[in-house]
Design a protein around this motif. Sequence first.
Motif, PDB file in Angstrom:
ATOM      1  N   SER A  29      19.966 -30.936  -4.767  1.00 25.27           N
ATOM      2  CA  SER A  29      20.191 -32.314  -5.014  1.00 25.27           C
ATOM      3  C   SER A  29      19.946 -33.383  -3.880  1.00 25.27           C
ATOM      4  O   SER A  29      19.893 -34.695  -4.092  1.00 25.27           O
ATOM      5  CB  SER A  29      21.811 -32.508  -5.603  1.00 25.27           C
ATOM      6  N   SER A  30      19.605 -32.738  -2.858  1.00 28.31           N
ATOM      7  CA  SER A  30      19.205 -33.575  -1.527  1.00 28.31           C
ATOM      8  C   SER A  30      17.799 -33.832  -1.802  1.00 28.31           C
ATOM      9  O   SER A  30      17.195 -34.686  -0.918  1.00 28.31           O
ATOM     10  CB  SER A  30      19.311 -32.635  -0.370  1.00 28.31           C
ATOM     11  N   TYR A  31      17.212 -33.197  -2.694  1.00 25.81           N
ATOM     12  CA  TYR A  31      15.565 -33.624  -2.666  1.00 25.81           C
ATOM     13  C   TYR A  31      15.010 -34.050  -3.911  1.00 25.81           C
ATOM     14  O   TYR A  31      15.564 -33.980  -5.312  1.00 25.81           O
ATOM     15  CB  TYR A  31      15.006 -32.281  -2.459  1.00 25.81           C
ATOM     16  N   GLY A  32      14.037 -34.900  -3.905  1.00 29.40           N
ATOM     17  CA  GLY A  32      13.057 -35.120  -5.219  1.00 29.40           C
ATOM     18  C   GLY A  32      12.259 -33.917  -5.278  1.00 29.40           C
ATOM     19  O   GLY A  32      11.971 -33.023  -4.064  1.00 29.40           O
ATOM     20  N   MET A  33      12.118 -33.380  -6.570  1.00 24.06           N
ATOM     21  CA  MET A  33      11.375 -32.082  -6.949  1.00 24.06           C
ATOM     22  C   MET A  33       9.959 -32.346  -7.618  1.00 24.06           C
ATOM     23  O   MET A  33      10.259 -33.185  -8.582  1.00 24.06           O
ATOM     24  CB  MET A  33      12.224 -31.187  -7.497  1.00 24.06           C
ATOM     25  N   GLY A  34       9.230 -31.480  -7.311  1.00 27.81           N
ATOM     26  CA  GLY A  34       7.924 -31.858  -7.880  1.00 27.81           C
ATOM     27  C   GLY A  34       7.242 -30.416  -8.416  1.00 27.81           C
ATOM     28  O   GLY A  34       7.663 -29.254  -7.826  1.00 27.81           O
ATOM     29  N   TRP A  35       6.542 -30.445  -9.384  1.00 27.85           N
ATOM     30  CA  TRP A  35       5.630 -29.456  -9.924  1.00 27.85           C
ATOM     31  C   TRP A  35       4.300 -29.757  -9.664  1.00 27.85           C
ATOM     32  O   TRP A  35       3.752 -30.945 -10.126  1.00 27.85           O
ATOM     33  CB  TRP A  35       5.881 -29.145 -11.199  1.00 27.85           C
ATOM     34  N   PHE A  36       3.418 -28.877  -9.284  1.00 25.61           N
ATOM     35  CA  PHE A  36       1.994 -28.987  -9.010  1.00 25.61           C
ATOM     36  C   PHE A  36       1.258 -27.892  -9.663  1.00 25.61           C
ATOM     37  O   PHE A  36       1.865 -26.840  -9.817  1.00 25.61           O
ATOM     38  CB  PHE A  36       1.573 -29.180  -7.457  1.00 25.61           C
ATOM     39  N   ARG A  37       0.025 -27.850  -9.774  1.00 22.49           N
ATOM     40  CA  ARG A  37      -0.618 -26.676 -10.151  1.00 22.49           C
ATOM     41  C   ARG A  37      -1.980 -26.635  -9.535  1.00 22.49           C
ATOM     42  O   ARG A  37      -2.655 -27.753  -9.132  1.00 22.49           O
ATOM     43  CB  ARG A  37      -0.624 -26.659 -11.604  1.00 22.49           C
ATOM     44  N   GLN A  38      -2.560 -25.267  -9.512  1.00 16.50           N
ATOM     45  CA  GLN A  38      -3.909 -25.095  -8.927  1.00 16.50           C
ATOM     46  C   GLN A  38      -4.768 -24.056  -9.695  1.00 16.50           C
ATOM     47  O   GLN A  38      -4.010 -22.969  -9.742  1.00 16.50           O
ATOM     48  CB  GLN A  38      -3.708 -24.824  -7.511  1.00 16.50           C
ATOM     49  N   ALA A  39      -5.703 -24.646 -10.237  1.00 10.27           N
ATOM     50  CA  ALA A  39      -6.346 -23.737 -11.001  1.00 10.27           C
ATOM     51  C   ALA A  39      -7.577 -23.204 -10.096  1.00 10.27           C
ATOM     52  O   ALA A  39      -7.730 -23.655  -8.996  1.00 10.27           O
ATOM     53  CB  ALA A  39      -7.156 -24.507 -12.170  1.00 10.27           C
ATOM     54  N   PRO A  40      -8.139 -21.916 -10.447  1.00 11.12           N
ATOM     55  CA  PRO A  40      -9.230 -21.348  -9.468  1.00 11.12           C
ATOM     56  C   PRO A  40     -10.295 -22.230  -9.100  1.00 11.12           C
ATOM     57  O   PRO A  40     -10.869 -23.021 -10.086  1.00 11.12           O
ATOM     58  CB  PRO A  40      -9.513 -20.098 -10.305  1.00 11.12           C
ATOM     59  N   GLY A  41     -10.324 -22.630  -7.954  1.00  7.53           N
ATOM     60  CA  GLY A  41     -11.594 -23.350  -7.535  1.00  7.53           C
ATOM     61  C   GLY A  41     -11.477 -24.769  -7.504  1.00  7.53           C
ATOM     62  O   GLY A  41     -12.276 -25.682  -7.322  1.00  7.53           O
ATOM     63  N   LYS A  42     -10.291 -25.081  -7.777  1.00  8.57           N
ATOM     64  CA  LYS A  42      -9.866 -26.679  -7.812  1.00  8.57           C
ATOM     65  C   LYS A  42      -8.824 -26.918  -6.866  1.00  8.57           C
ATOM     66  O   LYS A  42      -8.081 -26.239  -6.177  1.00  8.57           O
ATOM     67  CB  LYS A  42      -9.423 -26.828  -9.335  1.00  8.57           C
ATOM     68  N   GLU A  43      -8.489 -28.225  -6.616  1.00 11.58           N
ATOM     69  CA  GLU A  43      -7.468 -28.776  -5.746  1.00 11.58           C
ATOM     70  C   GLU A  43      -6.240 -28.538  -6.412  1.00 11.58           C
ATOM     71  O   GLU A  43      -6.175 -28.532  -7.606  1.00 11.58           O
ATOM     72  CB  GLU A  43      -7.952 -30.314  -5.236  1.00 11.58           C
ATOM     73  N   ARG A  44      -5.181 -28.678  -5.482  1.00 10.11           N
ATOM     74  CA  ARG A  44      -3.921 -28.723  -6.277  1.00 10.11           C
ATOM     75  C   ARG A  44      -3.733 -29.965  -6.861  1.00 10.11           C
ATOM     76  O   ARG A  44      -3.846 -31.219  -6.220  1.00 10.11           O
ATOM     77  CB  ARG A  44      -2.770 -28.438  -4.892  1.00 10.11           C
ATOM     78  N   GLU A  45      -2.876 -29.802  -8.077  1.00 12.27           N
ATOM     79  CA  GLU A  45      -2.702 -31.066  -8.901  1.00 12.27           C
ATOM     80  C   GLU A  45      -1.373 -31.378  -9.280  1.00 12.27           C
ATOM     81  O   GLU A  45      -0.851 -30.528  -9.501  1.00 12.27           O
ATOM     82  CB  GLU A  45      -3.769 -30.698 -10.067  1.00 12.27           C
ATOM     83  N   PHE A  46      -1.118 -32.714  -9.142  1.00  9.79           N
ATOM     84  CA  PHE A  46       0.223 -33.086  -9.262  1.00  9.79           C
ATOM     85  C   PHE A  46       0.429 -32.818 -11.087  1.00  9.79           C
ATOM     86  O   PHE A  46      -0.437 -33.159 -11.849  1.00  9.79           O
ATOM     87  CB  PHE A  46       0.340 -34.731  -9.171  1.00  9.79           C
TER      88      PHE A  46
END
Length: 121
Positions: A29-46
Amino acid sequence: VQLQASGGGLVQAGGSLRLSCAASGRTVSSYGMGWFRQAPGKEREFVVAISRSGGSTNYANTVKGRFTISRDNAKNTVYLQMNSLKPEDTAVYYCAAGPFLGDKPYFYNYWGQGTLVTVSS
């Protein structure tokens, strides 16, 4: 805070999965939380983020209407419900914690190890 992502797997297009991100060491509860994803050969994506209270969310256009983020601060866990999955959703999904509701990796100080989601056509 330590984060543990789970719930990934292999699913057919159109199917659903629910990812979990369990926190330890400090209350989520002290943090904002996020999910990101990264496909092979690609940059991490929000993918999506949620505020500390859960009152505000921010979704990437690519998942809006299909994915839902939620948090249970009592269980120290954040969830990502993914419906109508597409092959292009295939990636390693990471959860992250930070002080803000951000859409860039540099907003986040803590990262889980990632869980693989594979969507077959």
